[in-house]
Design an enzyme around this catalytic site. Structure first.
Site, PDB file in Angstrom:
ATOM      1  N   THR A   1       0.136  -6.080   5.227  1.00  0.00           N
ATOM      2  CA  THR A   1       1.101  -7.236   4.423  1.00  0.00           C
ATOM      3  C   THR A   1       0.203  -7.959   3.674  1.00  0.00           C
ATOM      4  O   THR A   1      -0.673  -8.687   4.027  1.00  0.00           O
ATOM      5  CB  THR A   1       1.923  -8.082   5.361  1.00  0.00           C
ATOM      6  OG1 THR A   1       2.589  -7.465   6.451  1.00  0.00           O
ATOM      7  CG2 THR A   1       2.688  -9.130   4.622  1.00  0.00           C
TER       8      THR A   1
ATOM      9  N   LYS B   1       9.257  -6.843   2.016  1.00  0.00           N
ATOM     10  CA  LYS B   1       8.782  -7.498   3.201  1.00  0.00           C
ATOM     11  C   LYS B   1       8.645  -9.014   3.175  1.00  0.00           C
ATOM     12  O   LYS B   1       9.135  -9.548   4.036  1.00  0.00           O
ATOM     13  CB  LYS B   1       7.408  -6.929   3.479  1.00  0.00           C
ATOM     14  CG  LYS B   1       6.618  -7.633   4.429  1.00  0.00           C
ATOM     15  CD  LYS B   1       6.546  -7.124   5.747  1.00  0.00           C
ATOM     16  CE  LYS B   1       5.750  -8.195   6.671  1.00  0.00           C
ATOM     17  NZ  LYS B   1       6.195  -8.074   8.269  1.00  0.00           N
TER      18      LYS B   1
ATOM     19  N   LYS C   1       1.338 -16.936   7.352  1.00  0.00           N
ATOM     20  CA  LYS C   1       0.662 -15.950   6.018  1.00  0.00           C
ATOM     21  C   LYS C   1       1.823 -15.441   5.107  1.00  0.00           C
ATOM     22  O   LYS C   1       1.861 -15.427   3.788  1.00  0.00           O
ATOM     23  CB  LYS C   1      -0.135 -14.839   6.661  1.00  0.00           C
ATOM     24  CG  LYS C   1      -0.311 -13.825   5.819  1.00  0.00           C
ATOM     25  CD  LYS C   1      -1.036 -12.542   6.750  1.00  0.00           C
ATOM     26  CE  LYS C   1      -1.138 -11.472   5.794  1.00  0.00           C
ATOM     27  NZ  LYS C   1      -1.548 -10.106   6.105  1.00  0.00           N
TER      28      LYS C   1
HETATM   29  P1  NAD Z   1      -5.786  -7.507  13.342  1.00  0.00           P
HETATM   30  O1  NAD Z   1      -6.538  -8.484  13.175  1.00  0.00           O
HETATM   31  O2  NAD Z   1      -5.528  -7.361  14.737  1.00  0.00           O
HETATM   32  O3  NAD Z   1      -6.313  -6.024  12.954  1.00  0.00           O
HETATM   33  C1  NAD Z   1      -6.909  -5.880  11.585  1.00  0.00           C
HETATM   34  C2  NAD Z   1      -8.025  -4.877  11.969  1.00  0.00           C
HETATM   35  O4  NAD Z   1      -8.820  -4.677  10.480  1.00  0.00           O
HETATM   36  C3  NAD Z   1      -9.264  -5.424  12.775  1.00  0.00           C
HETATM   37  O5  NAD Z   1      -9.380  -4.467  13.900  1.00  0.00           O
HETATM   38  C4  NAD Z   1     -10.456  -5.669  11.742  1.00  0.00           C
HETATM   39  O6  NAD Z   1     -11.851  -5.250  12.643  1.00  0.00           O
HETATM   40  C5  NAD Z   1     -10.122  -4.305  10.979  1.00  0.00           C
HETATM   41  N1  NAD Z   1     -10.839  -4.619   9.506  1.00  0.00           N
HETATM   42  C6  NAD Z   1     -10.985  -5.766   8.838  1.00  0.00           C
HETATM   43  N2  NAD Z   1     -11.952  -5.481   7.791  1.00  0.00           N
HETATM   44  C7  NAD Z   1     -12.240  -4.155   7.731  1.00  0.00           C
HETATM   45  C8  NAD Z   1     -12.912  -3.103   7.105  1.00  0.00           C
HETATM   46  N3  NAD Z   1     -13.600  -3.745   5.857  1.00  0.00           N
HETATM   47  N4  NAD Z   1     -13.089  -1.934   7.442  1.00  0.00           N
HETATM   48  C9  NAD Z   1     -12.551  -1.444   8.535  1.00  0.00           C
HETATM   49  N5  NAD Z   1     -11.577  -2.027   9.431  1.00  0.00           N
HETATM   50  C10 NAD Z   1     -11.552  -3.377   9.155  1.00  0.00           C
HETATM   51  O7  NAD Z   1      -4.154  -7.597  12.560  1.00  0.00           O
HETATM   52  P2  NAD Z   1      -2.958  -6.833  12.873  1.00  0.00           P
HETATM   53  O8  NAD Z   1      -2.212  -7.890  13.512  1.00  0.00           O
HETATM   54  O9  NAD Z   1      -3.143  -5.601  13.370  1.00  0.00           O
HETATM   55  O10 NAD Z   1      -2.088  -6.727  11.490  1.00  0.00           O
HETATM   56  C11 NAD Z   1      -2.637  -6.116  10.377  1.00  0.00           C
HETATM   57  C12 NAD Z   1      -1.857  -6.125   9.236  1.00  0.00           C
HETATM   58  O11 NAD Z   1      -0.216  -6.023   9.612  1.00  0.00           O
HETATM   59  C13 NAD Z   1      -1.787  -7.490   8.579  1.00  0.00           C
HETATM   60  O12 NAD Z   1      -1.915  -7.245   7.174  1.00  0.00           O
HETATM   61  C14 NAD Z   1      -0.537  -8.231   9.133  1.00  0.00           C
HETATM   62  O13 NAD Z   1      -0.098  -9.455   8.264  1.00  0.00           O
HETATM   63  C15 NAD Z   1       0.322  -6.919   9.143  1.00  0.00           C
HETATM   64  N6  NAD Z   1       1.428  -7.268  10.256  1.00  0.00           N
HETATM   65  C16 NAD Z   1       1.123  -7.570  11.411  1.00  0.00           C
HETATM   66  C17 NAD Z   1       2.319  -7.717  12.589  1.00  0.00           C
HETATM   67  C18 NAD Z   1       1.869  -8.361  13.960  1.00  0.00           C
HETATM   68  O14 NAD Z   1       2.908  -8.563  14.559  1.00  0.00           O
HETATM   69  N7  NAD Z   1       0.812  -8.324  14.307  1.00  0.00           N
HETATM   70  C19 NAD Z   1       3.525  -7.436  12.297  1.00  0.00           C
HETATM   71  C20 NAD Z   1       3.918  -6.847  10.840  1.00  0.00           C
HETATM   72  C21 NAD Z   1       2.692  -6.749   9.889  1.00  0.00           C
END
Ligand code: NAD
Length: 299
Positions: free
Chosen positions: A96, A171, A246
């Site tokens: 997102t 979204k 966010k």
């Molecule tokens: P998270 O923080 O658990 O996962 C993000 C991952 O990205 C981490 O494991 C981090 O180490 C990795 N990362 C960051 N920078 C990196 C890089 N340069 N190279 C490789 N890996 C890297 O976050 P999440 O909850 O999985 O959310 C991910 C996305 O999904 C976000 O944009 C969030 O807004 C969206 N989202 C989350 C949810 C939810 O319920 N968690 C629901 C809908 C959408």
């Protein structure tokens, strides 16, 4: 089956990557967090040592990263996807991020000879694990056609929302509505209770009347009526206040640049911000119920 590189194996990406393996694709997975890579390697993905290693022979790159700056740097920054993936590779970003960042990513992808789809998701960690996410995709019809079979391996409802960035637009507009409707639902339950109705009685009436909405019927913020909702576990997330905030910041930024009035969206943003300011960013967003009931000190 398709050779896919998956970058970003956090709460959401881990389950999504595992589902692509289950769907029969060949996965190379990378995250900065080595434990996250190990977890998907145990489920059949190849553990890649870097972005370069993950994407070197990919046909498709899927990313699920925290924010726009990560998406732009992983794909188009030094030693990123652009420098190492074969030309013509399809890039599907499911994070997102701001509509403007997504549109910038499409421009960069075009300039570098890649095909791009922005495909953010609705549904949380449980839906990511179960493969039941909703995807809203932006990009050309041709790009969407290529992305759809991959997205089907991770989700149930897949929509083409239009051109570049329209997935992100869908979204944030959806999540702004969710943020507003959750506060309204909390206020309605609280008002009904103060006027003498218990939560079950108000739910039975309103859930089949004109006030009915997802925040009530699937995620009821009052304990009792919907057993699976976070209200029944003292508002442990779920979908945390920080994540709602966010999305509301993204909606407010997008509204400013598009000249759209979002008075309730901005008000909702200030209500969740005040929860975060009081140390409750980790509470489920339906925990705004506690604030509405006056259970959280105001300063
Ligand atoms: P998270 O923080 O658990 O996962 C993000 C991952 O990205 C981490 O494991 C981090 O180490 C990795 N990362 C960051 N920078 C990196 C890089 N340069 N190279 C490789 N890996 C890297 O976050 P999440 O909850 O999985 O959310 C991910 C996305 O999904 C976000 O944009 C969030 O807004 C969206 N989202 C989350 C949810 C939810 O319920 N968690 C629901 C809908 C959408």
């Amino acid at each position: 089956m398709t050779k896919i590189a998956f970058i970003g194996l956090g709460n959401m990406g881990g389950g999504m990557c595992a589902n692509l393996v289950k769907a029969g694709h060949t996965l190379a997975a990378f995250d900065l967090n080595a434990d996250a890579v190990k977890a998907v390697a145990a489920k059949g993905a190849r553990a890649a040592a870097s972005v370069a290693d993950a994407v070197k022979d990919a046909e498709v790159v899927v990313s699920m990263l925290p924010a726009g700056k990560h998406v732009l740097s992983v794909h188009f920054g030094p030693d990123g996807v652009k420098d190492h993936a074969p030309r013509g590779t399809l890039l599907i970003d499911c994070s997102t991020i701001a509509v403007t960042d997504a549109r910038e990513a499409h421009v960069q992808a075009d300039l570098s000879g890649f095909i791009m789809v922005d495909a953010p998701v609705s549904g949380g960690v449980a839906a990511a694990e179960a493969g039941t996410l909703t995807f809203m995709a932006g990009g050309t019809a041709k790009a969407f056609e290529k992305a759809e079979p991959i997205l089907k391996g991770m989700g149930k409802n897949i929509f083409h929302a239009g051109g570049a960035g329209n997935g992100q637009a869908a979204k944030i507009a959806n999540n702004m509505l969710l943020g507003i409707s959750m506060i309204g639902t909390c206020e309605a339950f609280n008002l009904a209770e103060k006027l003498g109705l218990d939560a079950e009685t108000f739910f039975r009436i309103s859930s089949v009347s004109s006030g009915q909405c997802w925040s009530m019927t699937s995620y009821c913020p009052a304990p009792g009526p919907v057993p699976s909702s976070p209200a029944n576990r003292d508002y442990a997330p779920g979908f945390a206040v920080a994540m709602m905030l966010k999305d509301l910041h993204l909606a407010a930024d997008a509204a400013r640049s598009a000249g759209a009035e979002i008075r309730l969206g901005e008000h909702a943003e200030s209500i969740y911000q005040s929860l975060a300011d009081r140390g409750l960013a980790g509470l489920d967003f339906s925990g705004v119920m506690k604030d509405v009931k006056g259970e959280i000190p105001r300063s």
